[in-house]
Design a protein around this motif. Sequence first.
Motif, PDB file in Angstrom:
ATOM      1  N   ALA A   1      -1.750 -16.293  -0.192  1.00  0.00           N
ATOM      2  CA  ALA A   1      -3.142 -16.353   0.270  1.00  0.00           C
ATOM      3  C   ALA A   1      -3.278 -15.703   1.641  1.00  0.00           C
ATOM      4  O   ALA A   1      -4.239 -14.978   1.902  1.00  0.00           O
ATOM      5  CB  ALA A   1      -3.615 -17.806   0.324  1.00  0.00           C
ATOM      6  N   ILE A   2      -2.290 -15.941   2.515  1.00  0.00           N
ATOM      7  CA  ILE A   2      -2.343 -15.334   3.850  1.00  0.00           C
ATOM      8  C   ILE A   2      -2.174 -13.825   3.741  1.00  0.00           C
ATOM      9  O   ILE A   2      -2.924 -13.057   4.338  1.00  0.00           O
ATOM     10  CB  ILE A   2      -1.269 -15.957   4.773  1.00  0.00           C
ATOM     11  CG1 ILE A   2      -1.666 -17.403   5.118  1.00  0.00           C
ATOM     12  CG2 ILE A   2      -1.093 -15.140   6.043  1.00  0.00           C
ATOM     13  CD1 ILE A   2      -0.640 -18.162   5.936  1.00  0.00           C
TER      14      ILE A   2
ATOM     15  N   ILE B   1       0.426 -20.482  -0.254  1.00  0.00           N
ATOM     16  CA  ILE B   1      -0.099 -20.285   1.107  1.00  0.00           C
ATOM     17  C   ILE B   1       0.295 -18.894   1.591  1.00  0.00           C
ATOM     18  O   ILE B   1      -0.529 -18.150   2.116  1.00  0.00           O
ATOM     19  CB  ILE B   1       0.439 -21.376   2.059  1.00  0.00           C
ATOM     20  CG1 ILE B   1      -0.163 -22.737   1.683  1.00  0.00           C
ATOM     21  CG2 ILE B   1       0.122 -21.042   3.511  1.00  0.00           C
ATOM     22  CD1 ILE B   1       0.439 -23.921   2.435  1.00  0.00           C
TER      23      ILE B   1
ATOM     24  N   LEU C   1      -4.690 -17.873  -5.645  1.00  0.00           N
ATOM     25  CA  LEU C   1      -4.735 -17.446  -4.244  1.00  0.00           C
ATOM     26  C   LEU C   1      -5.818 -18.165  -3.456  1.00  0.00           C
ATOM     27  O   LEU C   1      -5.909 -18.034  -2.244  1.00  0.00           O
ATOM     28  CB  LEU C   1      -5.006 -15.939  -4.151  1.00  0.00           C
ATOM     29  CG  LEU C   1      -3.948 -15.007  -4.694  1.00  0.00           C
ATOM     30  CD1 LEU C   1      -4.348 -13.575  -4.407  1.00  0.00           C
ATOM     31  CD2 LEU C   1      -2.598 -15.310  -4.073  1.00  0.00           C
ATOM     32  N   ASP C   2      -6.681 -18.885  -4.165  1.00  0.00           N
ATOM     33  CA  ASP C   2      -7.756 -19.614  -3.513  1.00  0.00           C
ATOM     34  C   ASP C   2      -7.214 -21.007  -3.183  1.00  0.00           C
ATOM     35  O   ASP C   2      -6.891 -21.779  -4.089  1.00  0.00           O
ATOM     36  CB  ASP C   2      -8.948 -19.706  -4.470  1.00  0.00           C
ATOM     37  CG  ASP C   2     -10.172 -20.277  -3.781  1.00  0.00           C
ATOM     38  OD1 ASP C   2     -10.024 -20.976  -2.762  1.00  0.00           O
ATOM     39  OD2 ASP C   2     -11.283 -20.020  -4.273  1.00  0.00           O
ATOM     40  N   LEU C   3      -7.100 -21.310  -1.896  1.00  0.00           N
ATOM     41  CA  LEU C   3      -6.483 -22.588  -1.544  1.00  0.00           C
ATOM     42  C   LEU C   3      -7.390 -23.772  -1.866  1.00  0.00           C
ATOM     43  O   LEU C   3      -6.984 -24.919  -1.731  1.00  0.00           O
ATOM     44  CB  LEU C   3      -6.049 -22.595  -0.082  1.00  0.00           C
ATOM     45  CG  LEU C   3      -4.941 -21.583   0.262  1.00  0.00           C
ATOM     46  CD1 LEU C   3      -4.453 -21.791   1.681  1.00  0.00           C
ATOM     47  CD2 LEU C   3      -3.763 -21.682  -0.711  1.00  0.00           C
TER      48      LEU C   3
ATOM     49  N   ALA D   1      -2.978 -11.917   1.344  1.00  0.00           N
ATOM     50  CA  ALA D   1      -4.226 -11.352   0.811  1.00  0.00           C
ATOM     51  C   ALA D   1      -5.282 -11.256   1.912  1.00  0.00           C
ATOM     52  O   ALA D   1      -6.107 -10.347   1.925  1.00  0.00           O
ATOM     53  CB  ALA D   1      -4.739 -12.198  -0.354  1.00  0.00           C
ATOM     54  N   ARG D   2      -5.264 -12.200   2.842  1.00  0.00           N
ATOM     55  CA  ARG D   2      -6.228 -12.158   3.956  1.00  0.00           C
ATOM     56  C   ARG D   2      -5.913 -11.030   4.915  1.00  0.00           C
ATOM     57  O   ARG D   2      -6.747 -10.625   5.701  1.00  0.00           O
ATOM     58  CB  ARG D   2      -6.186 -13.461   4.733  1.00  0.00           C
ATOM     59  CG  ARG D   2      -6.687 -14.584   3.920  1.00  0.00           C
ATOM     60  CD  ARG D   2      -7.261 -15.683   4.750  1.00  0.00           C
ATOM     61  NE  ARG D   2      -8.213 -16.337   3.891  1.00  0.00           N
ATOM     62  CZ  ARG D   2      -9.363 -16.849   4.282  1.00  0.00           C
ATOM     63  NH1 ARG D   2      -9.696 -16.818   5.533  1.00  0.00           N
ATOM     64  NH2 ARG D   2     -10.178 -17.387   3.420  1.00  0.00           N
ATOM     65  N   TYR D   3      -4.666 -10.598   4.924  1.00  0.00           N
ATOM     66  CA  TYR D   3      -4.265  -9.534   5.844  1.00  0.00           C
ATOM     67  C   TYR D   3      -4.123  -8.204   5.105  1.00  0.00           C
ATOM     68  O   TYR D   3      -3.308  -7.376   5.474  1.00  0.00           O
ATOM     69  CB  TYR D   3      -2.977  -9.906   6.564  1.00  0.00           C
ATOM     70  CG  TYR D   3      -3.158 -10.959   7.638  1.00  0.00           C
ATOM     71  CD1 TYR D   3      -3.310 -10.608   8.975  1.00  0.00           C
ATOM     72  CD2 TYR D   3      -3.198 -12.306   7.312  1.00  0.00           C
ATOM     73  CE1 TYR D   3      -3.471 -11.558   9.958  1.00  0.00           C
ATOM     74  CE2 TYR D   3      -3.356 -13.275   8.287  1.00  0.00           C
ATOM     75  CZ  TYR D   3      -3.492 -12.895   9.619  1.00  0.00           C
ATOM     76  OH  TYR D   3      -3.664 -13.852  10.588  1.00  0.00           O
ATOM     77  N   GLY D   4      -4.868  -8.020   4.033  1.00  0.00           N
ATOM     78  CA  GLY D   4      -4.990  -6.694   3.461  1.00  0.00           C
ATOM     79  C   GLY D   4      -4.161  -6.405   2.230  1.00  0.00           C
ATOM     80  O   GLY D   4      -4.234  -5.310   1.693  1.00  0.00           O
TER      81      GLY D   4
ATOM     82  N   ARG E   1       0.825  -1.210   0.000  1.00  0.00           N
ATOM     83  CA  ARG E   1       0.000   0.000   0.000  1.00  0.00           C
ATOM     84  C   ARG E   1       0.857   1.257   0.000  1.00  0.00           C
ATOM     85  O   ARG E   1       0.439   2.300  -0.482  1.00  0.00           O
ATOM     86  CB  ARG E   1      -0.942  -0.002   1.210  1.00  0.00           C
ATOM     87  CG  ARG E   1      -2.153  -0.904   1.026  1.00  0.00           C
ATOM     88  CD  ARG E   1      -3.212  -0.600   2.068  1.00  0.00           C
ATOM     89  NE  ARG E   1      -2.737  -0.869   3.410  1.00  0.00           N
ATOM     90  CZ  ARG E   1      -2.748  -2.070   3.990  1.00  0.00           C
ATOM     91  NH1 ARG E   1      -3.228  -3.107   3.309  1.00  0.00           N
ATOM     92  NH2 ARG E   1      -2.302  -2.236   5.206  1.00  0.00           N
TER      93      ARG E   1
ATOM     94  N   SER F   1      -3.599  -6.421  -1.650  1.00  0.00           N
ATOM     95  CA  SER F   1      -4.563  -6.579  -2.738  1.00  0.00           C
ATOM     96  C   SER F   1      -4.288  -7.912  -3.438  1.00  0.00           C
ATOM     97  O   SER F   1      -3.159  -8.404  -3.442  1.00  0.00           O
ATOM     98  CB  SER F   1      -4.456  -5.425  -3.730  1.00  0.00           C
ATOM     99  OG  SER F   1      -3.335  -5.604  -4.570  1.00  0.00           O
ATOM    100  N   LEU F   2      -5.351  -8.498  -4.021  1.00  0.00           N
ATOM    101  CA  LEU F   2      -5.197  -9.804  -4.659  1.00  0.00           C
ATOM    102  C   LEU F   2      -4.176  -9.737  -5.788  1.00  0.00           C
ATOM    103  O   LEU F   2      -3.357 -10.633  -5.966  1.00  0.00           O
ATOM    104  CB  LEU F   2      -6.534 -10.304  -5.186  1.00  0.00           C
ATOM    105  CG  LEU F   2      -7.637 -10.532  -4.140  1.00  0.00           C
ATOM    106  CD1 LEU F   2      -8.874 -11.130  -4.803  1.00  0.00           C
ATOM    107  CD2 LEU F   2      -7.163 -11.443  -3.029  1.00  0.00           C
ATOM    108  N   ALA F   3      -4.203  -8.643  -6.560  1.00  0.00           N
ATOM    109  CA  ALA F   3      -3.276  -8.521  -7.680  1.00  0.00           C
ATOM    110  C   ALA F   3      -1.835  -8.489  -7.181  1.00  0.00           C
ATOM    111  O   ALA F   3      -0.959  -9.172  -7.715  1.00  0.00           O
ATOM    112  CB  ALA F   3      -3.599  -7.264  -8.485  1.00  0.00           C
TER     113      ALA F   3
END
Lengths: 394, 479
Positions: A318-319, A315, A367-369, A321-324, A294, A326-328
Amino acid sequence: MSRSLALAVLTLANAASAQPQVTALRAGALVGPDGELQTPGVVVFRDGRILQMGGQPPSGAKVIEFERAVLCPGLIDVQGPLGAIVATGRYGTALDTHLSETVLALQPQARGADAFDRFHRQLRAALRAGVTTFALAPDDQNVVGGRIAIARTCGPEGRPALLDANGPLKLSLSPEAFKTDREPTSRMGAVSMLRSAIADAARGASASSPGADDPLAAFAQGQLRGILTAPTAPDVLTAADLVQQFDSKLAVVHWHAAADVAAQLAQRKIGAITGPLDLFASPREALAPGILDRAGVEVAIAGGLPTQAADSLRIGAAIAARYGMSLAAARRAITLAPARFLGVDDRVGSLQRGRRADVVVFSGDPLDLRSRVLAVFVDGRRIRLADHSDVGNQ
Amino acid sequence: MQFQSSSAFRPCCACGAVASLILLALVLTWAAPASAQMTGGILIENAHVLVGDGSELDGASILIRGDRIAQVGTKVRAFMPSSKIDAAGKFITPGLIDVWSTLGLTDGATESKAAGLAADNFDPYAKETIEAAHRQGVTLVYVPARATAGVAGFGAVVRLIPGGSRDEIVVDDRAGLCASLGGAAPGTVIGRVRTAEQMRVALRDALDYREALEFYEEDLKDYLEALKKQSEKSEGKDQTTKQGDKQDRKPRDQQNEDEKDGKPDGKEKQQKKGPKKPEKPARDLNKEALLEALEGRVRWRVEAYAPADILNALDVAREFDLALVLEGAAGAHDVAGQIAARNVPVVLDARSAPLAYIGGVDAQRSPDAVQRLLEAGVDVYFGSGPHDGRTTATPHIALRAAQAVAAGMSADEALQKITYEAARLLGVDDKFGRLKGGNLADLVIWSDHPFAPGAHVERVFVNGREVYKAEPQQQENEQ
């Protein structure tokens, strides 16, 4: 007459077979160079190189359909010394790191490539998980550790091979580099040693390795990238200073004080290597990639192979992305960003034209496990995934 | 499974529910001015509700009143809720349950006793750790008592309420009896044989202890009767003693002695010496703890990390008729058929199979473990397991369940395994694990489906109170 026709047909056929086959993979979407999922999910390649990303498969191409799957560039572990950390001893009771050198604090001429065991079965397990490229970096024991080698889990002959034996220079300000039986013994000593070594090299009078092909000199002049382990905030400030003083291209291995140093890193265009993030990762570790991203810092997430699981890169992303993050950015962090830090983004890390045809077909977003690896192509060749010979091996 | 420490909240919920019912009747009949009990509460609207038992409700609302979920559904009627949350586009799940976690435990594996309580070891002031768990949607954990080998004590089900009192947080302080088959130091065959044998000896001793207690009770009865008769006799009444028919109830040892000595029965002795007061066996809390498992009141939870240890655990459980749950279970995929045949649930830990390892436990792990267990029909659960060597024990349970989907589990089932099925495994499914009226209000508002990439927790409620709210930064970042 009929004989000449037959001859002509034969010649045509020969010409066609001499021309390498054009192959197109068609799926639901692909991971673009910016990390976003984009459609149409088409990648066309010939002779191991990508011809086209997106659009429609050209006529005459052999089209392999993957329906709703996602095409992803081969994953890259920016800190994954596969085949260089192996269990040894009669009963496999010690983990040997062939990239660990502890005597000379300055050894710019050491090469990660020389520690590489290309026959190790770890490589095959990583390949099945979609890891096609990885870095063999000298570890953090020395202030100037040597040259990072970039290798591939599957090379031209179907065997693991080096992509670039003379990659970026590995530097370290980690406490691991402070010893009691040699210099440096403290952070202060390490910084001083690093500065003077680079300054000496820049003046063309390196004590450790006189000559034109001095990696430190090349680093000082911005011709060779560097990767610096900088655990604390002051280490990062030192790195920022170096970049300003010399015109160096640098990425730092850092996550400890991401929020404190993010602005500095962004301003000096220093990249950041975070991770590995496993399923016990603390919020502090897991938040770092997002905070840095960011702030405008380019971020790679390391997989930590082979001491982590084969799918550690995904993994970690993916983690993050879960903590903020961005997916890209999270997708980029395990594909293009590590390729850039390793200076090989002209060859791997994205599905753009001219790159090596390294494509991992995931059943969904990487990113989707919940997604599985459906197919792996390296240099345009499809890998046999059913081969489980690596399972259960060190 | 029993529910021993629930007394803390049981009275208040009972009267709460009764009061609500009465008041509901009042309101509906006369539309009387609603009391504080009836109005108020938190209303979460327009959410996609994943109930936890496999069902889903779209555009649904949840009304929280006090510490309970009052209503869930698409037609929730709330009178003047004290606060409303618009959850359009959000997903709501029950608080996730980590069925095996060392989160908040103040030390690692120790030499403890069967009667020990893991609840005593849980630190509700480990606020950072608890917040890290909330961030992953986890509100309830089972914490084990751990030992390097042997029987370690009772595991506990605890709610993650930062700084909560013991009454608030401990749902069940005897949720399982924990044992280990050399988990912390997997190794030599000698160690393995000894550990399994020690376990058998401990269990047999506990059964002997129970028998001794039973004989004592019988002997005591006989003794009291004899005393009574003696006093009647001394009062001058002529009566024949009827000791003979009770001879078979004597402790085995005494019987044997009698036979060896060639004495016809105990009658003579009794008559000669008069009634002798039986001695009560010394109370043994550790053996009583083992009896909890032997009599089927608590599950027998065994930490094991090698196929051979798992087979030993299966054998011991069968010999003593124990309700076995396997924990850790590295290498379980190699004996998946045997585990499935005995219907034993397996709780896998969060450690995955590294590509390079130094023998030991990691040598037993496989990247295909979950897939192979599922193919064999094993009942698989996802716990964090011990976080030895790591500073934190963040339970990324939703990600674990998502990984199981890749290994072949259906998404519905994977979600149930960390909600309702997890509550059932722990024996707390009457109050936890599902979003349904009457259950305790532990729930999580997610930005997306909990398995979706980038999904994160926005708000967490435990006991009807908000315990976590994501910073705006993170909420802005969602895609």
